[in-house]
Design a protein around this motif. Structure first.
Motif, PDB file in Angstrom:
ATOM      1  N   HIS A 190       0.823  -1.201   0.000  1.00  9.01           N
ATOM      2  CA  HIS A 190       0.000   0.000   0.000  1.00  9.01           C
ATOM      3  C   HIS A 190       0.861   1.257   0.000  1.00  9.01           C
ATOM      4  N   LYS A 191       0.248   2.381  -0.308  1.00  5.72           N
ATOM      5  CA  LYS A 191       0.983   3.643  -0.373  1.00  5.72           C
ATOM      6  C   LYS A 191       1.458   4.080   1.012  1.00  5.72           C
ATOM      7  N   ARG A 192       2.617   4.683   1.035  1.00  8.53           N
ATOM      8  CA  ARG A 192       3.131   5.292   2.255  1.00  8.53           C
ATOM      9  C   ARG A 192       2.560   6.701   2.369  1.00  8.53           C
ATOM     10  N   GLU A 193       1.940   6.990   3.489  1.00  8.89           N
ATOM     11  CA  GLU A 193       1.307   8.288   3.669  1.00  8.89           C
ATOM     12  C   GLU A 193       2.313   9.391   3.987  1.00  8.89           C
ATOM     13  N   ASP A 194       3.571   9.008   4.249  1.00 13.45           N
ATOM     14  CA  ASP A 194       4.579  10.017   4.570  1.00 13.45           C
ATOM     15  C   ASP A 194       5.326  10.490   3.329  1.00 13.45           C
ATOM     16  N   ARG A 195       4.815  10.158   2.147  1.00 17.32           N
ATOM     17  CA  ARG A 195       5.446  10.582   0.903  1.00 17.32           C
ATOM     18  C   ARG A 195       4.543  11.572   0.177  1.00 17.32           C
ATOM     19  N   PRO A 196       5.135  12.558  -0.490  1.00 15.65           N
ATOM     20  CA  PRO A 196       4.308  13.554  -1.184  1.00 15.65           C
ATOM     21  C   PRO A 196       3.563  12.957  -2.370  1.00 15.65           C
ATOM     22  N   MET A 197       2.434  13.547  -2.649  1.00 12.02           N
ATOM     23  CA  MET A 197       1.633  13.165  -3.802  1.00 12.02           C
ATOM     24  C   MET A 197       1.336  14.443  -4.591  1.00 12.02           C
ATOM     25  N   GLY A 198       1.378  14.336  -5.886  1.00 13.98           N
ATOM     26  CA  GLY A 198       1.049  15.480  -6.715  1.00 13.98           C
ATOM     27  C   GLY A 198      -0.130  15.167  -7.606  1.00 13.98           C
ATOM     28  N   VAL A 199      -0.622  16.195  -8.263  1.00 16.39           N
ATOM     29  CA  VAL A 199      -1.654  16.023  -9.270  1.00 16.39           C
ATOM     30  C   VAL A 199      -1.294  16.929 -10.440  1.00 16.39           C
ATOM     31  N   ALA A 200      -1.502  16.431 -11.640  1.00 15.14           N
ATOM     32  CA  ALA A 200      -1.234  17.213 -12.835  1.00 15.14           C
ATOM     33  C   ALA A 200      -2.484  17.244 -13.699  1.00 15.14           C
ATOM     34  N   VAL A 201      -2.758  18.403 -14.283  1.00 14.42           N
ATOM     35  CA  VAL A 201      -3.846  18.534 -15.254  1.00 14.42           C
ATOM     36  C   VAL A 201      -3.294  19.235 -16.483  1.00 14.42           C
ATOM     37  N   ARG A 202      -3.785  18.840 -17.626  1.00 14.09           N
ATOM     38  CA  ARG A 202      -3.286  19.448 -18.861  1.00 14.09           C
ATOM     39  C   ARG A 202      -4.307  19.352 -19.974  1.00 14.09           C
ATOM     40  N   THR A 203      -4.100  20.211 -20.974  1.00 13.71           N
ATOM     41  CA  THR A 203      -4.871  20.162 -22.207  1.00 13.71           C
ATOM     42  C   THR A 203      -3.972  20.627 -23.342  1.00 13.71           C
ATOM     43  N   TYR A 204      -4.529  20.693 -24.550  1.00  6.07           N
ATOM     44  CA  TYR A 204      -3.775  21.168 -25.709  1.00  6.07           C
ATOM     45  C   TYR A 204      -4.545  22.312 -26.361  1.00  6.07           C
ATOM     46  N   TYR A 205      -3.794  23.317 -26.826  1.00  6.31           N
ATOM     47  CA  TYR A 205      -4.389  24.442 -27.542  1.00  6.31           C
ATOM     48  C   TYR A 205      -3.713  24.594 -28.900  1.00  6.31           C
ATOM     49  N   THR A 206      -4.499  24.898 -29.916  1.00 11.25           N
ATOM     50  CA  THR A 206      -3.913  25.390 -31.155  1.00 11.25           C
ATOM     51  C   THR A 206      -3.327  26.759 -30.851  1.00 11.25           C
ATOM     52  N   SER A 207      -2.031  26.920 -31.115  1.00  7.62           N
ATOM     53  CA  SER A 207      -1.367  28.130 -30.622  1.00  7.62           C
ATOM     54  C   SER A 207      -0.065  28.393 -31.385  1.00  7.62           C
ATOM     55  N   PRO A 208       0.291  29.684 -31.553  1.00  7.81           N
ATOM     56  CA  PRO A 208       1.603  30.003 -32.114  1.00  7.81           C
ATOM     57  C   PRO A 208       2.741  29.593 -31.186  1.00  7.81           C
ATOM     58  N   ARG A 209       2.415  29.231 -29.940  1.00  5.55           N
ATOM     59  CA  ARG A 209       3.432  28.769 -29.000  1.00  5.55           C
ATOM     60  C   ARG A 209       3.818  27.298 -29.232  1.00  5.55           C
TER      61      ARG A 209
ATOM     62  N   VAL B 113      -0.423  22.579 -22.406  1.00  2.00           N
ATOM     63  CA  VAL B 113      -0.485  23.573 -21.339  1.00  2.00           C
ATOM     64  C   VAL B 113      -1.104  22.917 -20.111  1.00  2.00           C
ATOM     65  N   GLY B 114      -0.419  23.021 -18.990  1.00  2.00           N
ATOM     66  CA  GLY B 114      -0.933  22.359 -17.801  1.00  2.00           C
ATOM     67  C   GLY B 114      -0.322  22.896 -16.539  1.00  2.00           C
ATOM     68  N   LEU B 115      -0.657  22.253 -15.440  1.00  3.10           N
ATOM     69  CA  LEU B 115      -0.101  22.644 -14.153  1.00  3.10           C
ATOM     70  C   LEU B 115      -0.018  21.430 -13.242  1.00  3.10           C
ATOM     71  N   GLY B 116       0.946  21.495 -12.334  1.00  2.00           N
ATOM     72  CA  GLY B 116       1.124  20.441 -11.356  1.00  2.00           C
ATOM     73  C   GLY B 116       1.158  21.026  -9.961  1.00  2.00           C
ATOM     74  N   LEU B 117       0.476  20.367  -9.016  1.00  2.00           N
ATOM     75  CA  LEU B 117       0.396  20.851  -7.642  1.00  2.00           C
ATOM     76  C   LEU B 117       0.745  19.731  -6.676  1.00  2.00           C
ATOM     77  N   LEU B 118       1.214  20.120  -5.500  1.00  2.00           N
ATOM     78  CA  LEU B 118       1.640  19.165  -4.479  1.00  2.00           C
ATOM     79  C   LEU B 118       0.659  19.148  -3.319  1.00  2.00           C
ATOM     80  N   ASN B 119       0.589  18.005  -2.629  1.00  2.00           N
ATOM     81  CA  ASN B 119      -0.327  17.888  -1.506  1.00  2.00           C
ATOM     82  C   ASN B 119       0.243  18.449  -0.205  1.00  2.00           C
ATOM     83  N   THR B 120       1.380  19.146  -0.283  1.00  2.00           N
ATOM     84  CA  THR B 120       1.971  19.731   0.921  1.00  2.00           C
ATOM     85  C   THR B 120       1.300  21.043   1.309  1.00  2.00           C
ATOM     86  N   SER B 121       0.351  21.485   0.524  1.00  2.00           N
ATOM     87  CA  SER B 121      -0.407  22.692   0.848  1.00  2.00           C
ATOM     88  C   SER B 121      -1.724  22.322   1.515  1.00  2.00           C
TER      89      SER B 121
END
Length: 417
Positions: free
Chosen positions: A177-196, A231-239
């Motif tokens: 099972h997972k260790r609760e003393d380790r950080p966990m993150g979450v990432a969300v992303r999508t794609y855009y038609t873009s000059p970038r 384009v996306g973002l990642g966040l940590l569960n330490t907040s």
């Protein structure tokens, strides 16, 4: 399900999951002369939630496996563009002996298929559309000797590798099972038609605000080279805000503040916003037990400093394959088991101290005051940022410059938990 130990095996090793970890493991096992069955629950091509960016550490692994990234569809980059605290500047990937000086971008839509095909060319037998439901256990030793599938089939082997990601049914079925003393993150992303879509640098934004709260994590803009940008973002569960944030809504709000000419609008979105969990810093252990070997996300092999998982998926696959090949060629079950039991220590020796530093880092940036201080006062100093790029990317030479020696020394003295 239990079976007699004497039943004939269908393969030397069954690898469950044909992501980067599974395909790398299977590739190296086949190169070592073993008969490998690679089971993938989906069919290629298939989508995976990812930033699609590959650091020089990941590129090195592709080189080792002979992947042709001069072929169409691969986009090279020179380094990292960092945005935050009113600053914006480019950091080139460091010049190192161990790693190349460039990164790549390739969407997971076909990246995983390329690695799986590479494993097949090495002699691996790949079966797609096969959902593994549980382990087959030896009725005397309790060791895993095969797997069952959703369609009622049973496959047997001398050893099983769990490369089935964060959810890893096999590891859970074997009591890991997972260790609760380790950080966990979450990432969300999508794609855009873009000059970038065409950029020489991977771009990260170090300030993610949820109204008045600065969140621990970063946003990214990675050009895919095909007219779209990931384009996306990642966040940590330490907040304290981790479970209170609507991540998809946060991504929408973040992109609305981008320059209009970049085209990060709903009508330019070419894919839905998707999210995935990021298990970090070896959050599931031990990495070997009773005939089951964990690689990649199934064992939490994600860098807590930056959320990078693909490089470590392939690296742990290579390490696991070396140990497995040596074990299965050893005389006698007792000697084989002794060798397999060295695998967790080998992983901890390679990454344990560095991951401990990463855990301390994510705990620190979980405090908004420290995060804000670091962004404001760290970014204006190029030398400090070059050091940070090496630290966060785990990009050092064993006998490199002063920054390499500092990072390596810190990783060596940190506890390998």
């Amino acid at each position: 399900m239990t079976v007699p130990a004497a039943l004939q095996a269908d393969a030397d090793v069954i690898v469950v999951g044909a992501g980067p970890a599974g395909s790398a493991t299977a590739f190296y096992l086949a190169q070592a002369g073993l008969d490998v069955l690679l089971l993938e629950k989906t069919t290629f091509p298939r989508e995976k939630v990812c930033g699609d960016g590959l650091t020089p550490r990941a590129v090195k692994q592709l080189m080792n496996m002979g992947i042709d990234f001069d072929a169409p569809g691969w986009v090279r980059n020179k380094g990292l563009r960092v945005v935050g605290g009113g600053h914006r500047f480019d950091l080139d990937w460091p010049q190192l002996e161990r790693f190349p000086d460039f990164g790549l971008v390739r969407t997971r839509q076909d990246f995983d298929e390329i690695l799986a095909d590479n494993a097949v060319k090495a002699g691996v037998r790949l079966m797609q559309g096969v959902t593994v439901t549980g382990p087959v256990l030896d009725d005397r030793s309790g060791h895993i000797v095969g797997v069952t599938t959703k369609d009622g089939a049973t496959f047997r082997s001398r050893l099983v590798v769990a490369a089935d990601g964060n959810s890893t049914r096999l590891a859970l079925a074997m009591g890991l099972h997972k260790r609760e003393d380790r950080p966990m993150g979450v990432a969300v992303r999508t794609y855009y038609t873009s000059p970038r879509h065409d950029d020489d640098y991977l771009e990260i934004w170090l300030e993610l605000w949820d109204e008045e709260t600065l969140l621990p994590g970063y946003g990214w803009v990675f050009g895919v080279g095909d007219g779209t940008a990931n384009v996306g973002l990642g966040l940590l569960n330490t907040s304290d805000h981790f479970n209170k944030v609507d991540y998809r809504d946060l991504l929408r709000r973040w992109t609305k503040n981008m320059p209009a000419e970049w085209g990060f609008t709903e009508e330019n979105m070419t894919a839905p916003i998707r999210g995935a969990a990021l298990p970090m810093a070896f959050n599931r252990q031990p990495h070997y037990t009773r005939g089951l070997v964990l690689v990649g996300d199934s064992g939490g092999a994600i860098n807590p400093f930056n959320g990078e998982g693909i490089a470590y998926a392939m690296e742990t696959g290579e390490i696991a394959a070396e140990v497995i090949a040596r074990a299965l060629k050893a005389p006698g079950r007792a000697e084989q088991e002794r060798i397999l039991r060295t695998y967790p220590k080998t992983l901890k020796d390679a990454y344990g101290g560095y991951f401990t530093l990463g855990r301390l880092f994510v705990e620190a940036i979980g405090k908004p005051g420290l995060m804000s201080f670091g962004v404001r006062h760290g970014l204006p100093h190029p030398r400090l940022m070059r050091f940070a790029l090496k630290l966060l990317g785990n990009l050092t030479d064993r006998r490199g410059d002063a920054s390499d020696r500092i990072i390596n020394a810190l990783s060596k003295v940190a506890p390998r938990a």
